[in-house]
Design an enzyme around this catalytic site. Structure first.
Site, PDB file in Angstrom:
ATOM      1  N   HIS A  19       6.283  15.542  10.005  1.00 44.66           N
ATOM      2  CA  HIS A  19       5.439  14.489   9.447  1.00 44.66           C
ATOM      3  C   HIS A  19       3.979  14.643   9.845  1.00 44.66           C
ATOM      4  O   HIS A  19       3.069  14.411   9.049  1.00 44.66           O
ATOM      5  CB  HIS A  19       5.916  13.114   9.930  1.00 44.66           C
ATOM      6  CG  HIS A  19       6.935  12.490   9.032  1.00 44.66           C
ATOM      7  ND1 HIS A  19       6.689  12.173   7.715  1.00 44.66           N
ATOM      8  CD2 HIS A  19       8.219  12.103   9.262  1.00 44.66           C
ATOM      9  CE1 HIS A  19       7.763  11.639   7.176  1.00 44.66           C
ATOM     10  NE2 HIS A  19       8.707  11.582   8.097  1.00 44.66           N
TER      11      HIS A  19
ATOM     12  N   SER B 210       5.109   9.130  13.533  1.00 44.85           N
ATOM     13  CA  SER B 210       6.569   9.085  13.504  1.00 44.85           C
ATOM     14  C   SER B 210       7.168   9.647  14.787  1.00 44.85           C
ATOM     15  O   SER B 210       6.549  10.451  15.494  1.00 44.85           O
ATOM     16  CB  SER B 210       7.078   9.883  12.306  1.00 44.85           C
ATOM     17  OG  SER B 210       8.471   9.708  12.169  1.00 44.85           O
TER      18      SER B 210
ATOM     19  N   HIS C 228      -2.160 -39.852  20.578  1.00 39.12           N
ATOM     20  CA  HIS C 228      -0.778 -39.503  20.231  1.00 39.12           C
ATOM     21  C   HIS C 228       0.145 -40.672  20.579  1.00 39.12           C
ATOM     22  O   HIS C 228       0.989 -41.080  19.780  1.00 39.12           O
ATOM     23  CB  HIS C 228      -0.328 -38.262  21.010  1.00 39.12           C
ATOM     24  CG  HIS C 228      -0.775 -36.969  20.413  1.00 39.12           C
ATOM     25  ND1 HIS C 228      -2.087 -36.628  20.281  1.00 39.12           N
ATOM     26  CD2 HIS C 228      -0.054 -35.917  19.917  1.00 39.12           C
ATOM     27  CE1 HIS C 228      -2.176 -35.421  19.745  1.00 39.12           C
ATOM     28  NE2 HIS C 228      -0.953 -34.972  19.504  1.00 39.12           N
TER      29      HIS C 228
ATOM     30  N   GLU D 118       0.312 -36.051  29.112  1.00 34.55           N
ATOM     31  CA  GLU D 118      -0.622 -34.993  28.712  1.00 34.55           C
ATOM     32  C   GLU D 118      -2.023 -35.530  28.451  1.00 34.55           C
ATOM     33  O   GLU D 118      -2.921 -34.781  28.047  1.00 34.55           O
ATOM     34  CB  GLU D 118      -0.090 -34.271  27.471  1.00 34.55           C
ATOM     35  CG  GLU D 118       1.214 -33.520  27.743  1.00 34.55           C
ATOM     36  CD  GLU D 118       1.687 -32.674  26.579  1.00 34.55           C
ATOM     37  OE1 GLU D 118       1.119 -32.814  25.470  1.00 34.55           O
ATOM     38  OE2 GLU D 118       2.617 -31.867  26.772  1.00 34.55           O
TER      39      GLU D 118
ATOM     40  N   ASN E 164      -3.109   6.101   6.433  1.00 33.98           N
ATOM     41  CA  ASN E 164      -3.738   6.888   7.496  1.00 33.98           C
ATOM     42  C   ASN E 164      -4.357   5.974   8.553  1.00 33.98           C
ATOM     43  O   ASN E 164      -4.190   4.755   8.536  1.00 33.98           O
ATOM     44  CB  ASN E 164      -4.776   7.854   6.902  1.00 33.98           C
ATOM     45  CG  ASN E 164      -5.902   7.120   6.181  1.00 33.98           C
ATOM     46  OD1 ASN E 164      -6.149   5.935   6.414  1.00 33.98           O
ATOM     47  ND2 ASN E 164      -6.599   7.819   5.301  1.00 33.98           N
TER      48      ASN E 164
ATOM     49  N   GLU F  54      11.265   4.820  17.458  1.00 37.22           N
ATOM     50  CA  GLU F  54      11.354   4.417  16.056  1.00 37.22           C
ATOM     51  C   GLU F  54      12.731   4.778  15.502  1.00 37.22           C
ATOM     52  O   GLU F  54      13.422   3.932  14.934  1.00 37.22           O
ATOM     53  CB  GLU F  54      10.256   5.141  15.265  1.00 37.22           C
ATOM     54  CG  GLU F  54      10.274   4.871  13.782  1.00 37.22           C
ATOM     55  CD  GLU F  54       9.278   5.744  13.025  1.00 37.22           C
ATOM     56  OE1 GLU F  54       8.946   5.393  11.883  1.00 37.22           O
ATOM     57  OE2 GLU F  54       8.836   6.778  13.566  1.00 37.22           O
ATOM     58  N   HIS F  55      13.127   6.037  15.645  1.00 41.52           N
ATOM     59  CA  HIS F  55      14.438   6.503  15.195  1.00 41.52           C
ATOM     60  C   HIS F  55      15.227   6.985  16.415  1.00 41.52           C
ATOM     61  O   HIS F  55      14.699   7.731  17.238  1.00 41.52           O
ATOM     62  CB  HIS F  55      14.316   7.685  14.228  1.00 41.52           C
ATOM     63  CG  HIS F  55      13.423   7.428  13.057  1.00 41.52           C
ATOM     64  ND1 HIS F  55      12.119   7.886  13.000  1.00 41.52           N
ATOM     65  CD2 HIS F  55      13.645   6.760  11.893  1.00 41.52           C
ATOM     66  CE1 HIS F  55      11.579   7.517  11.853  1.00 41.52           C
ATOM     67  NE2 HIS F  55      12.480   6.830  11.163  1.00 41.52           N
TER      68      HIS F  55
ATOM     69  N   ASP G 142      15.824   7.502   5.950  1.00 40.14           N
ATOM     70  CA  ASP G 142      14.517   7.562   5.288  1.00 40.14           C
ATOM     71  C   ASP G 142      14.622   7.324   3.792  1.00 40.14           C
ATOM     72  O   ASP G 142      13.726   6.722   3.190  1.00 40.14           O
ATOM     73  CB  ASP G 142      13.885   8.941   5.518  1.00 40.14           C
ATOM     74  CG  ASP G 142      12.999   8.975   6.746  1.00 40.14           C
ATOM     75  OD1 ASP G 142      12.790   7.906   7.351  1.00 40.14           O
ATOM     76  OD2 ASP G 142      12.523  10.071   7.102  1.00 40.14           O
TER      77      ASP G 142
ATOM     78  N   TYR H  58       0.857  -1.189   0.000  1.00 44.27           N
ATOM     79  CA  TYR H  58       0.000   0.000   0.000  1.00 44.27           C
ATOM     80  C   TYR H  58       0.891   1.237   0.000  1.00 44.27           C
ATOM     81  O   TYR H  58       1.782   1.378   0.846  1.00 44.27           O
ATOM     82  CB  TYR H  58      -0.906   0.007   1.237  1.00 44.27           C
ATOM     83  CG  TYR H  58      -1.908   1.148   1.221  1.00 44.27           C
ATOM     84  CD1 TYR H  58      -3.203   0.933   0.782  1.00 44.27           C
ATOM     85  CD2 TYR H  58      -1.544   2.440   1.609  1.00 44.27           C
ATOM     86  CE1 TYR H  58      -4.120   1.982   0.733  1.00 44.27           C
ATOM     87  CE2 TYR H  58      -2.449   3.486   1.557  1.00 44.27           C
ATOM     88  CZ  TYR H  58      -3.731   3.255   1.122  1.00 44.27           C
ATOM     89  OH  TYR H  58      -4.634   4.295   1.066  1.00 44.27           O
TER      90      TYR H  58
ATOM     91  N   GLN I 258     -10.770   0.351   2.027  1.00 48.81           N
ATOM     92  CA  GLN I 258     -11.366  -0.501   0.982  1.00 48.81           C
ATOM     93  C   GLN I 258     -10.293  -1.185   0.142  1.00 48.81           C
ATOM     94  O   GLN I 258     -10.476  -2.327  -0.306  1.00 48.81           O
ATOM     95  CB  GLN I 258     -12.314   0.317   0.091  1.00 48.81           C
ATOM     96  CG  GLN I 258     -11.681   1.446  -0.701  1.00 48.81           C
ATOM     97  CD  GLN I 258     -11.615   2.751   0.071  1.00 48.81           C
ATOM     98  OE1 GLN I 258     -11.728   2.776   1.288  1.00 48.81           O
ATOM     99  NE2 GLN I 258     -11.430   3.854  -0.654  1.00 48.81           N
TER     100      GLN I 258
END
Length: 431
Positions: A262, A237, A420, A415, A214, A327-328, A361, A129, A191
């Site tokens: 951002h 971010s 088994h 068990e 988003n 993150e960074h 980036d 995406y 969608q």
């Protein structure tokens, strides 16, 4: 931007503020997104095209949802050749970095005839995406497509929202062409995520969906996890900088704002043991901000989710950095290598005064799809591993199984799983 001393109280306040930005707070959007997912799953193309008309104001149908080779070439000619050259250079760096991540199948045989192994198989089809509106980033195409290509994914499907004239963003298409995307679909929003996950008459079903979007896109990915795999549920971010007195306040201010621009929810935080540097950075930030095109967004970000935090020493700064798991993470210190072994929780670490975050980036090679909102404590950046699956293999001879039979039976019967146990017993007439 506020300057505070690090105490238990300020630490808790900062952590609480950052928690408000987490994707886990997106629950209020789930009902609306669920309706979209159900509609696309049920009505397929019909629902997809209607949402595209309603949200993107574009007339998309079965005849024009796929970007043709001719349209790709036309879009490509509209892009500045200098940008195409930069895209190619960036792709080379990203590819070389990710090729070092490749894993291979292996088999291990033992003297008793036992063979154990692991088969590494690329995913058959991945969906990427790519936002195409105000946040149209060709760099995201490269970062999401290249590791999939290196992994050997058979087919890479990209989707991006159409512009109002029902055409794609040329810069996005140019990056897709250079990266080697197999098919491009004009669709966006929740969608589009639903179409990739379920499949429609026009859109093939994929095995994994990656890429930024988003709140509605992020929520759709979260809700569809399990129907398909996803990269991660990314939040706003964030950048954290650890700096000592040797750092340049001009650089620090610029780097903080590189992420603050951002999103109003972006977080930019500086940790330092030097109070004078803290004040100089704040002054420099105010000075530089006035000349930047997104100064209103930066102002909102640094006022609400930014801070300059004065620590007692670098050990306290390192400890808090690991707790924040950003993150960074930039380490702007006299000897940044000194701290490499102490920094355990970060998506991507930038060492020294000449390794600014934007380098990662766009160009250096490591992936910029990174865990946010403290999830670097347990998540990793997007990588070649993200696009493969692993299967284990077991081969035992009769003698090898006989040697281990009693142990396996004992485990199974402990068990309470007698079937088994029986699966082993019948092979050797065990009672």
């Amino acid at each position: 931007m506020r300057i505070v001393k690090l105490t238990d109280e300020t630490k808790n306040n900062i952590l609480e503020d950052l928690l408000k930005r987490s994707p886990n707070s997106y629950g209020k959007f789930e009902a609306a997104v669920n309706d979209i997912l159900l509609n696309v799953r049920t009505n397929k193309d019909e629902a997809l095209f209607k949402y595209t008309k309603d949200f993107d104001k574009a007339d998309i149908n079965a005849s024009n949802i796929v970007v043709t080779k001719e349209e790709i070439e036309e879009a490509y000619t509209k892009v500045d050749p200098a940008l195409v050259d930069v895209i190619r250079k960036s792709l080379k760096n990203i590819k070389e970095y990710h090729e070092k991540q490749k894993q291979y199948s292996w088999f291990d045989s033992k003297p008793d005839g036992t063979i154990l192994g692991q088969k590494v198989t690329p995913l058959a089809r991945a969906g990427v995406y790519v936002p195409g509106g105000k946040a149209a980033y060709p760099s995201s195409v490269l970062m999401n497509v290249v590791p999939a290509k290196v992994a050997g994914v058979e087919q890479i499907i990209m989707c991006t929202p159409p512009q109002k004239d029902s055409t794609p963003n040329p810069n996005i298409i140019a990056a897709a062409k250079v990266a080697g995307v197999d098919r491009i679909f004009l669709m966006g929003g929740a969608q589009a995520v639903a179409a990739l996950a379920y499949g429609t008459e026009s859109v093939p079903k994929v095995d994994k969906i990656v890429g930024p979007g988003n709140i509605f896109v992020a929520t759709a990915k979260k809700l569809l996890y399990g129907t398909v795999d996803i990269d991660m549920i990314a939040g706003p971010s964030e950048i954290l900088i650890i700096a000592d007195k040797s750092a340049n306040p001009k650089f620090l201010a610029a780097d903080l704002m590189s992420q603050a621009e951002h999103d109003r929810l972006a977080s930019a935080i500086l940790l330092t043991d030097c109070e004078e540097l803290a004040k100089e950075t704040e002054t420099e930030l105010e000075k530089q901000m006035t000349a930047l095109s997104r100064k209103d967004i930066i102002r909102s970000s640094v006022d609400n989710f930014g801070a300059v935090i004065v620590c007692s020493d670098m050990s306290q700064a390192i400890e808090f950095a690991n707790e924040l798991a950003p993150e960074h993470l930039e380490v702007c210190c006299e000897n940044p290598m000194e701290y490499v072994g102490k920094l355990d929780n970060a998506g991507s670490v930038f060492l020294g005064n000449y390794s600014p975050e934007p380098l990662g980036d766009y160009f250096a090679g490591p992936n910029h799809v990174l865990p946010t909102s403290g999830t670097a404590r347990f998540f990793s950046p997007l990588s070649v591993d993200s696009f493969v699956k692993k299967s284990s293999f077991i081969y035992y001879t009769e003698d090898a199984l006989r040697k281990d039979a009693e142990d396996v039976v004992r485990f199974a019967e402990t068990e309470g799983l007698t079937a088994h146990a029986n699966s082993i017993k019948v092979r050797f007439d065990m009672k």
